[in-house]
Design a protein around this motif. Structure first.
Motif, short mmCIF file in Angstrom:
data_model
loop_
_atom_site.label_atom_id
_atom_site.label_comp_id
_atom_site.label_asym_id
_atom_site.label_seq_id
_atom_site.Cartn_x
_atom_site.Cartn_y
_atom_site.Cartn_z
N ARG A 101 -23.73 -3.75 -12.87
CA ARG A 101 -23.23 -4.54 -11.74
C ARG A 101 -24.35 -5.44 -11.20
O ARG A 101 -25.45 -4.96 -10.93
CB ARG A 101 -22.71 -3.64 -10.62
N PRO A 102 -24.09 -6.73 -11.00
CA PRO A 102 -25.12 -7.61 -10.44
C PRO A 102 -25.66 -7.05 -9.13
O PRO A 102 -24.89 -6.64 -8.25
CB PRO A 102 -24.38 -8.93 -10.22
N ALA A 103 -26.98 -6.99 -8.99
CA ALA A 103 -27.60 -6.35 -7.84
C ALA A 103 -27.20 -7.01 -6.53
O ALA A 103 -27.05 -6.33 -5.50
CB ALA A 103 -29.12 -6.35 -7.99
N ALA A 104 -27.01 -8.33 -6.53
CA ALA A 104 -26.64 -9.02 -5.31
C ALA A 104 -25.29 -8.54 -4.79
O ALA A 104 -25.05 -8.48 -3.58
CB ALA A 104 -26.60 -10.53 -5.55
N ILE A 105 -24.39 -8.20 -5.72
CA ILE A 105 -23.10 -7.64 -5.32
C ILE A 105 -23.25 -6.16 -4.98
O ILE A 105 -22.65 -5.65 -4.02
CB ILE A 105 -22.08 -7.82 -6.46
N GLY A 106 -24.08 -5.46 -5.73
CA GLY A 106 -24.24 -4.02 -5.53
C GLY A 106 -24.79 -3.64 -4.18
O GLY A 106 -24.46 -2.58 -3.65
N VAL A 107 -25.63 -4.50 -3.60
CA VAL A 107 -26.19 -4.21 -2.28
C VAL A 107 -25.08 -3.98 -1.27
O VAL A 107 -25.15 -3.07 -0.43
CB VAL A 107 -27.12 -5.35 -1.82
N THR A 108 -24.04 -4.79 -1.35
CA THR A 108 -22.92 -4.65 -0.41
C THR A 108 -22.30 -3.27 -0.50
O THR A 108 -21.96 -2.65 0.51
CB THR A 108 -21.86 -5.73 -0.70
N PHE A 109 -22.14 -2.77 -1.72
CA PHE A 109 -21.52 -1.46 -1.90
C PHE A 109 -22.43 -0.33 -1.43
O PHE A 109 -21.95 0.68 -0.91
CB PHE A 109 -21.15 -1.27 -3.37
N GLY A 313 -17.74 -15.81 -14.08
CA GLY A 313 -18.58 -15.97 -15.24
C GLY A 313 -19.49 -14.78 -15.46
O GLY A 313 -19.54 -13.84 -14.66
N PHE A 314 -20.25 -14.82 -16.56
CA PHE A 314 -21.16 -13.71 -16.87
C PHE A 314 -22.38 -14.25 -17.58
O PHE A 314 -22.39 -15.36 -18.11
CB PHE A 314 -20.46 -12.65 -17.74
N GLY A 315 -23.45 -13.46 -17.56
CA GLY A 315 -24.63 -13.79 -18.33
C GLY A 315 -25.70 -14.59 -17.63
O GLY A 315 -26.73 -14.90 -18.21
N SER A 316 -25.50 -14.93 -16.34
CA SER A 316 -26.53 -15.65 -15.59
C SER A 316 -26.85 -14.89 -14.31
O SER A 316 -26.15 -13.95 -13.93
CB SER A 316 -26.07 -17.08 -15.25
N ASP A 317 -27.90 -15.32 -13.62
CA ASP A 317 -28.37 -14.59 -12.44
C ASP A 317 -27.34 -14.57 -11.31
O ASP A 317 -27.33 -13.64 -10.50
CB ASP A 317 -29.68 -15.20 -11.93
N ASP A 318 -26.51 -15.61 -11.23
CA ASP A 318 -25.54 -15.66 -10.14
C ASP A 318 -24.12 -15.32 -10.60
O ASP A 318 -23.14 -15.64 -9.94
CB ASP A 318 -25.55 -17.05 -9.48
N SER A 319 -23.99 -14.66 -11.73
CA SER A 319 -22.67 -14.31 -12.27
C SER A 319 -21.98 -13.27 -11.41
O SER A 319 -22.62 -12.39 -10.82
CB SER A 319 -22.80 -13.78 -13.70
N LEU A 320 -20.66 -13.35 -11.36
CA LEU A 320 -19.87 -12.33 -10.68
C LEU A 320 -19.57 -11.14 -11.58
O LEU A 320 -19.34 -10.04 -11.10
CB LEU A 320 -18.56 -12.94 -10.18
N LEU A 321 -19.53 -11.38 -12.89
CA LEU A 321 -19.26 -10.30 -13.84
C LEU A 321 -20.55 -9.80 -14.47
O LEU A 321 -21.31 -10.58 -15.05
CB LEU A 321 -18.35 -10.78 -14.97
N GLY A 322 -20.79 -8.50 -14.36
CA GLY A 322 -21.84 -7.89 -15.15
C GLY A 322 -21.27 -7.44 -16.47
O GLY A 322 -20.08 -7.63 -16.76
#
Length: 474
Positions: A101-109, A313-322
Motif C-alpha cells: 500500500r502506498p505509504a502516503a495512503i497508509g498513514v491515513t489508515f 494508476g500504479f508504479g509511480s510515487d504518487d500512484s493510488l494503486l500499490g
C-alpha cells in the motif's frame, strides 16, 4: 525490531514478555517486497514451543493486568494510541514495504486505527462491567470478567489497523494477548507491538506461518480466539474452538454487492464505486466486488466508472494503486478475470498482467458478467469491478442477497422505500449512499463471512464472561 541497511534483509524475532526472543526452531521464512520482488526480511516460521513461551508470558501478566483499575488500564491504552499516531509515518512505510500500500495512503489508515483504539476506551467507560439488581431478599450483581489469554490472528491487508481494532476491547476488558500476524505482513506488526509500550507480557507477538497459528488456536491456555482471514481457515479455527468449548470471533471473506438505483447521479455514483472497488488495490474485505446497476443509468455509469478506473494508476510515487501482496494473489485475481472472459465477459479497461517488476494489476472494469463466473461468486480481493445490468432495483437487491457471503453491502438510491428495503439485505453492515459510512459499527457477519458480533459494547461482550452473584440478607 532492529533497523537495517536497506541492502540487507532484516532478521525478525518474536516479542514476548517485553523482549525480543529468538525462535526455538531454526526454520525461517523470507518476506518479499511486492513492488520490487526483493527479499527484505527473514522471520521465524514459528513453532509450538514459541507459542508456549508467549502464552505463558501472557498468562503470567494477566492477573496483574486484570487487577489494574479500569481507569489506569484505559490510560495506558490511550497512551499507546498516542504513540501509534506519532509513529504513523514509520508504520505506514513498513506496511508499504511488506504488502504494497502506498505509504502516503497508509498513514491515513494508521492514524484512523489510533483513533479507533481511543474509541474503544470510550466504549469501556460506558460498558456495564458490573450491574446491581436489588430485590426484597438481597442483591444480585452481574459481573463481566475477562476471559484470560486471547489469541489474535490478523490478516495482511491492514496489518496495523487489524491488530489495533482487535486488541483494543480485549485489552481494555482485562485480557492479555498473543498476536500472530499474517506471514505476509510481519514487519509493521513487529514494530507496532513495540510501539504500544504496554506492560511486559500484556501484548506479545509470535511470528510465523500457519503452523504457528494452529499452535496458538489449539493451545489449552488460550481462552479466546479472534481470527480475521479466509473462510477456509476460519472454518478450521471455528472447529477447534468448538471442540475446546472456547470463545471465538471470526471475520472471514466477503463478496460485497453494490446496488445502483435508477434515480442517482450516475457519474458521482461511479466515482464513489471506483473508490470502493479499487482502494487498497481492492484488498479490503468490504471491497465492492459485485455491482448491480439499473438499466436506465447503466451506460453513463459504466462510462464514468471506466474513466475513474483510469485515475487509479500504479508504479509511480504518487500512484493510488500499490501492487498486490504477492505473486499468488495476483495470479488469483487474474484467474478470475480470465475465467470471466472465457464465459463471455467484456473487459472495458485493465485485465492484463503488466510487464516489469512488482505484482501490480491495473484497475479493471468488466461488463456482461453473470453468476456463472468466479468474479461474481467467489472473493477476488483485487482491483476488479464487474458490472451487471438489472431491470429494477428489486432485481438488484435479489441478486445482491443471493450469495454465500454476508459481510457488507452498499446501496445507492434516493427512494426512501428502496433504502428501507436495503436494510433487509443479509449482511453485517449495510451502507446507503456512502460506503464505509457511519460511526457506530456494531455488527456480526452473516453466512460464510463469519461468526460473532463485534464493535462497541458487543466487542466487550465477546471479551468477557458474565457471572451472576446473589447475596441474601446483606
Amino acid at each position: 525490531m532492529q533497523h537495517r541497511d536497506v541492502r540487507d534483509p532484516l532478521t525478525l524475532c518474536h516479542r514476548i514478555g517485553g523482549r525480543w526472543v529468538r525462535s526455538a526452531s531454526d526454520e525461517v521464512r523470507h518476506l518479499v517486497n511486492p513492488a520490487t520482488e526483493e527479499v527484505i526480511a527473514v522471520y521465524p516460521a514459528g513453532c509450538a514451543a514459541d507459542v508456549d513461551t508467549a502464552v505463558a508470558a501472557a498468562r503470567a501478566a494477566q492477573l496483574d493486568w486484570r487487577m489494574t483499575p479500569l481507569g489506569d488500564r484505559l490510560r495506558l491504552i490511550e497512551a499507546a494510541a498516542d504513540r501509534i499516531e506519532r509513529h504513523a509515518d514509520e508504520l505506514a512505510r513498513l506496511e508499504c514495504e511488506e504488502m504494497g500500500r502506498p505509504a502516503a495512503i497508509g498513514v491515513t489508515f494508521v492514524v484512523s486505527a489510533a483513533a479507533q483504539l481511543r474509541a474503544s476506551t470510550e466504549d469501556a467507560r460506558t460498558y456495564p462491567f458490573e450491574r446491581r439488581i436489588a430485590d426484597g431478599s438481597g442483591t444480585t450483581r452481574v459481573l463481566r470478567r475477562p476471559l484470560g489469554v486471547a489469541g489474535v490472528i490478523t490478516p495482511w491487508n491492514f496489518p496495523v489497523a487489524a491488530v489495533v481494532t482487535a486488541i483494543g476491547p480485549i485489552l481494555a476488558a482485562g485480557n492479555t494477548v498473543v498476536v500472530k500476524p499474517s506471514e505476509r505482513s510481519p514487519l509493521s506488526t513487529s514494530r507496532l507491538i513495540e510501539v504500544l509500550g504496554l506492560p511486559d507480557g500484556v501484548a506479545n507477538l509470535v511470528l510465523g506461518d500457519a503452523g504457528a497459528g494452529k499452535a496458538l488456536v489449539e493451545h489449552d491456555d488460550v481462552a479466546f480466539v479472534h481470527f480475521t482471514g479466509s473462510v477456509e481457515v476460519g472454518r478450521l479455527v471455528g472447529s477447534v474452538a468448538g471442540h475446546k468449548l472456547r470463545r471465538a470471533v471470526l471475520e472471514l471473506g466477503g463478496k460485497d454487492p453494490v446496488v445502483v438505483d435508477a434515480d442517482v447521479d450516475p457519474v458521482a455514483t461511479a466515482e464513489a464505486v471506483a473508490f470502493g472497488a479499487f482502494m487498497n488495490t481492492g484488498q479490503i474485505c468490504t471491497s465492492m466486488e459485485r455491482i448491480y446497476v439499473h438499466r436506465d443509468v447503466a451506460e453513463p455509469f459504466t462510462h464514468a466508472l471506466v474513466a475513474a478506473a483510469g485515475r487509479f494508476g500504479f508504479g509511480s510515487d504518487d500512484s493510488l494503486l500499490g501492487p498486490l501482496v504477492d505473486a499468488r494473489q495476483r495470479d488469483h485475481v487474474h484467474a478470475h478475470v480470465i475465467d470471466a472472459v472465457s464465459r463471455g465477459a467484456t473487459v472495458l479497461t485493465g485485465g492484463y498482467l503488466p510487464p516489469g517488476k512488482g505484482y501490480y494489476y491495473p484497475a479493471t472494469v468488466l461488463t456482461n458478467v453473470d453468476e456463472s463466473m468466479l468474479v461474481m461468486t467467489e472473493e477476488t480481493f483485487g482491483p476488479i469491478a464487474p458490472v451487471q445490468v438489472v431491470d429494477s432495483f428489486a432485481e438488484g437487491l435479489a441478486r445482491a442477497a443471493a450469495s454465500r457471503y454476508g459481510l457488507a453491502a452498499t446501496v445507492y438510491t434516493r427512494d426512501p422505500r428502496n433504502a428501507a428495503a436495503a436494510a433487509g439485505l443479509p449482511a453485517g453492515l449495510v451502507w446507503v449512499n456512502e460506503w464505509q459510512g457511519g460511526a457506530a459499527r456494531v455488527y456480526e457477519p452473516a453466512a460464510d463471512s463469519g461468526l460473532g458480533a463485534t464493535g462497541g459494547h458487543a466487542a466487550y461482550d465477546a471479551a468477557t464472561r458474565p457471572t451472576t452473584v446473589f447475596a441474601a440478607g446483606i
